[in-house]
Design a protein around this motif. Sequence first.
Motif, PDB file in Angstrom:
ATOM      1  N   LEU A 226       0.829  -1.195   0.000  1.00 22.36           N
ATOM      2  CA  LEU A 226       0.000   0.000   0.000  1.00 22.36           C
ATOM      3  C   LEU A 226       0.866   1.247   0.000  1.00 22.36           C
ATOM      4  O   LEU A 226       1.986   1.245   0.533  1.00 22.36           O
ATOM      5  N   ALA A 227       0.327   2.318  -0.572  1.00 20.46           N
ATOM      6  CA  ALA A 227       0.979   3.618  -0.531  1.00 20.46           C
ATOM      7  C   ALA A 227       0.386   4.429   0.610  1.00 20.46           C
ATOM      8  O   ALA A 227      -0.715   4.149   1.098  1.00 20.46           O
ATOM      9  N   VAL A 228       1.128   5.428   1.052  1.00 21.45           N
ATOM     10  CA  VAL A 228       0.627   6.303   2.101  1.00 21.45           C
ATOM     11  C   VAL A 228      -0.681   6.951   1.640  1.00 21.45           C
ATOM     12  O   VAL A 228      -0.767   7.464   0.531  1.00 21.45           O
ATOM     13  N   GLY A 229      -1.689   6.894   2.484  1.00 17.64           N
ATOM     14  CA  GLY A 229      -3.003   7.411   2.125  1.00 17.64           C
ATOM     15  C   GLY A 229      -4.010   6.322   1.808  1.00 17.64           C
ATOM     16  O   GLY A 229      -5.223   6.561   1.847  1.00 17.64           O
ATOM     17  N   ASP A 230      -3.533   5.099   1.505  1.00 14.57           N
ATOM     18  CA  ASP A 230      -4.442   3.984   1.241  1.00 14.57           C
ATOM     19  C   ASP A 230      -5.066   3.500   2.549  1.00 14.57           C
ATOM     20  O   ASP A 230      -4.464   3.591   3.622  1.00 14.57           O
ATOM     21  N   GLU A 231      -6.288   2.963   2.439  1.00  9.75           N
ATOM     22  CA  GLU A 231      -6.995   2.430   3.606  1.00  9.75           C
ATOM     23  C   GLU A 231      -7.289   0.946   3.425  1.00  9.75           C
ATOM     24  O   GLU A 231      -7.346   0.454   2.297  1.00  9.75           O
TER      25      GLU A 231
END
Length: 279
Positions: A245-250
């Motif tokens: 996951l990238a930063v900001g993904d939930e």
Amino acid sequence: MKAVGIVMLMFGTVMADLAGECDMVGFYQELGCTALPNVDNSTTCPEAFSCPDLHPDPAVCYFKGARYSDRSLIPQSLINNPCSQACSCSVTSLGPQFDCAAVDCVEVFDTDIQQQCTYTYELDSCCSTGTVCGKDAIAKLQTCEVDGKAYKEGESFEPKNTRKTCVCTAQWNGSIDDPSYCRDINCGIEIHFQNKIWQNCAPVFAGNRRSCPIAFNCPSSKTKIIRGLNLRTVNAQCQFGNATLAVGDEVTVEEQCTKCTCDVPPFVSCTKKNSCDDQ
């Protein structure tokens, strides 16, 4: 070499100070991870960490980088947590984990004494080590004023915005950095959540992510990843099971009032609210 040692000591001290003020710092510090340089220089809180390979071999347990084979004990002198006793490695089909002896504190069960007495603690104890009973005896105890609250001599407390636990004493001088009164909190993450770390699960925190995790959320057939915006342009990524996951993904989870995000890599982290209405 001496200069390098001094720099590392200073860095460790800074990180310890930030553990009570910044999300996930205490968690990563306990796992032996290193803060990466921030993209956003306006913030002092680390935005991402680099962690060692915490579990290279699923057939053994790991604690602070050392291997423990099935049924082998962690030396008690290495465990900086008085509530973790006689911890041994157990390797099953569910993965490696540590099993520890149960520690039952009398103050949790004896409500009658609580109404008449105050329990007293020592800094390195898990449970209370004594009691002071009677109004007159309790009134004679010294008090410590911390964060606008008075604690009686022998009471334990955790100062705000720190990752420390302290005990009020008659000699209390107000310094949380004095090892006579306060010590760093050790959550025992590797000990209590060994198999969750191995599975790249997400730690769950109650309220904020500066305290000890209360559980871990692991990937399941119902897990869904919702792609978000990396507003901070952090290049580091989170690992959740086999997903990146990238930063900001939930990550959606089944537990109500729980939000899991890739915020401070490499672990996805979850926050559980007391109420779904809490912001």
